[in-house]
Design a protein around this motif. Structure first.
Motif, short mmCIF file in Angstrom:
data_model
loop_
_atom_site.label_atom_id
_atom_site.label_comp_id
_atom_site.label_asym_id
_atom_site.label_seq_id
_atom_site.Cartn_x
_atom_site.Cartn_y
_atom_site.Cartn_z
N PRO A 275 86.63 140.75 47.59
CA PRO A 275 85.54 139.78 47.70
C PRO A 275 85.19 139.13 46.35
O PRO A 275 84.86 137.94 46.30
CB PRO A 275 84.36 140.60 48.21
CG PRO A 275 84.91 141.90 48.69
CD PRO A 275 86.23 142.08 48.04
N LYS A 276 85.27 139.90 45.27
CA LYS A 276 84.96 139.35 43.95
C LYS A 276 85.98 138.29 43.56
O LYS A 276 85.64 137.24 43.01
CB LYS A 276 84.94 140.45 42.89
CG LYS A 276 83.78 141.41 43.02
CD LYS A 276 83.85 142.46 41.93
CE LYS A 276 82.70 143.44 42.03
NZ LYS A 276 82.76 144.47 40.98
N ILE A 277 87.26 138.57 43.83
CA ILE A 277 88.31 137.61 43.50
C ILE A 277 88.16 136.34 44.34
O ILE A 277 88.26 135.22 43.83
CB ILE A 277 89.71 138.25 43.70
CG1 ILE A 277 89.93 139.35 42.66
CG2 ILE A 277 90.80 137.19 43.60
CD1 ILE A 277 91.18 140.17 42.88
N GLU A 278 87.88 136.53 45.63
CA GLU A 278 87.70 135.38 46.52
C GLU A 278 86.55 134.50 46.03
O GLU A 278 86.68 133.27 45.96
CB GLU A 278 87.42 135.87 47.94
CG GLU A 278 87.29 134.76 48.96
CD GLU A 278 87.08 135.26 50.37
OE1 GLU A 278 86.94 134.41 51.26
OE2 GLU A 278 87.02 136.48 50.59
N LYS A 279 85.45 135.12 45.64
CA LYS A 279 84.29 134.38 45.15
C LYS A 279 84.63 133.65 43.85
O LYS A 279 84.26 132.49 43.66
CB LYS A 279 83.11 135.34 44.93
CG LYS A 279 81.85 134.65 44.49
CD LYS A 279 80.72 135.64 44.31
CE LYS A 279 79.47 134.92 43.84
NZ LYS A 279 78.52 135.78 43.19
N ALA A 280 85.34 134.32 42.95
CA ALA A 280 85.70 133.70 41.67
C ALA A 280 86.60 132.48 41.87
O ALA A 280 86.41 131.45 41.21
CB ALA A 280 86.39 134.72 40.76
N ILE A 281 87.57 132.58 42.78
CA ILE A 281 88.46 131.44 43.06
C ILE A 281 87.67 130.29 43.66
O ILE A 281 87.82 129.13 43.27
CB ILE A 281 89.62 131.85 43.99
CG1 ILE A 281 90.54 132.85 43.28
CG2 ILE A 281 90.41 130.63 44.44
CD1 ILE A 281 91.58 133.47 44.18
N ARG A 282 86.78 130.61 44.60
CA ARG A 282 86.01 129.58 45.28
C ARG A 282 85.07 128.86 44.29
O ARG A 282 84.88 127.66 44.38
CB ARG A 282 85.20 130.20 46.42
CG ARG A 282 84.62 129.17 47.36
CD ARG A 282 84.11 129.75 48.65
NE ARG A 282 85.22 129.94 49.57
CZ ARG A 282 85.51 131.10 50.14
NH1 ARG A 282 84.78 132.16 49.94
NH2 ARG A 282 86.53 131.20 50.97
N GLU A 283 84.48 129.62 43.35
CA GLU A 283 83.53 129.04 42.41
C GLU A 283 84.19 128.38 41.20
O GLU A 283 83.52 127.73 40.42
CB GLU A 283 82.53 130.10 41.94
CG GLU A 283 81.59 130.55 43.03
CD GLU A 283 80.65 131.66 42.60
OE1 GLU A 283 80.82 132.21 41.49
OE2 GLU A 283 79.74 131.97 43.38
N SER A 284 85.51 128.57 41.04
CA SER A 284 86.20 127.94 39.92
C SER A 284 86.23 126.43 40.15
O SER A 284 85.98 125.95 41.25
CB SER A 284 87.62 128.48 39.80
OG SER A 284 88.42 128.00 40.86
N GLU A 285 86.56 125.69 39.11
CA GLU A 285 86.58 124.24 39.21
C GLU A 285 87.91 123.72 39.75
O GLU A 285 88.21 122.54 39.63
CB GLU A 285 86.30 123.63 37.83
CG GLU A 285 84.92 123.97 37.32
CD GLU A 285 84.67 123.46 35.91
OE1 GLU A 285 85.60 122.86 35.32
OE2 GLU A 285 83.58 123.67 35.41
N LEU A 286 88.70 124.60 40.35
CA LEU A 286 90.02 124.20 40.84
C LEU A 286 89.97 123.55 42.22
O LEU A 286 90.94 122.96 42.67
CB LEU A 286 90.94 125.42 40.88
CG LEU A 286 91.25 126.06 39.53
CD1 LEU A 286 92.03 127.34 39.73
CD2 LEU A 286 92.01 125.09 38.66
N GLY A 287 88.85 123.70 42.92
CA GLY A 287 88.73 123.11 44.25
C GLY A 287 89.57 123.83 45.29
O GLY A 287 90.04 123.22 46.24
#
Length: 186
Positions: free
Chosen positions: A77-89
């Motif tokens: 869940p932490k990784i999923e959240k980090a990817i979603r909140e990154s500026e990569l879209g």
């Protein structure tokens, strides 16, 4: 410091500039999946911010999908959240303990914007390399002023510096053209 030291230092710095530029180009998405895209995304792991590749296996499922398999189930869940909140879209999808990260398709307008970004990054890299040339030439002139070298040696050293800078800028231009072609390929 001698002319040889100045040239060696300049070669090392230009090589580092090229590597840094390649790293910047990797961050620019092209619609194709590339595991290196997630290198800039960091997640908290036991109080430390670390890149995703240090807490999970990052690989390709297919040309447009990255898979992220955390080594610990609690990290998903932490990784999923980090990817979603990154500026990569990017919008990861969780499948149990495996995360699938599909790469969205690029529109024509977005492709043109990305080519502008690539050109700007290339210009920034060229400016950095020119600054290195200026610094090296100043060091050579300082040696001449201190009478450690003659005018012929100074001229030869400046010509060598210019040849190295020309090769480096040609490499940057080649990388820019390659990335533009990659972005515009449908």
């Amino acid at each position: 410091m001698s002319i040889a030291d100045i040239k060696k230092t300049l070669e090392q710095k230009t090589a580092r500039s090229i590597e840094a530029f390649k790293g910047e180009l990797q961050k620019i998405r092209t619609g194709r999946a590339h595991p290196g895209i997630l290198d800039q995304v960091h997640v908290e792991y036991y109080g430390q911010m670390v890149s995703i590749s240090q807490v999970a296996n990052v690989s390709l499922l297919d040309a447009r999908t990255i898979s992220v398999q955390p080594w610990e189930k609690a990290m998903a869940p932490k990784i999923e959240k980090a990817i979603r909140e990154s500026e990569l879209g990017l919008n990861p999808a969780s499948l149990g303990d495996l995360l699938r990260v599909p790469m969205p398709a690029l529109t024509e307008e977005r492709r043109k914007d990305l080519t502008k970004v690539v050109r700007n990054e290339g210009e920034d890299a060229r400016v950095a390399v020119r600054n290195l040339r200026r610094d090296a030439n100043e060091q050579v002139k300082r040696l001449l002023k201190d009478k450690q070298i003659g005018e012929d040696d100074e001229r030869r050293a400046q010509d060598d510096v210019q040849r190295l800078i020309d090769r480096t800028i040609a490499e940057i231009d080649r990388l820019v053209h390659g990335k533009e072609a990659e972005i515009l390929a449908v």
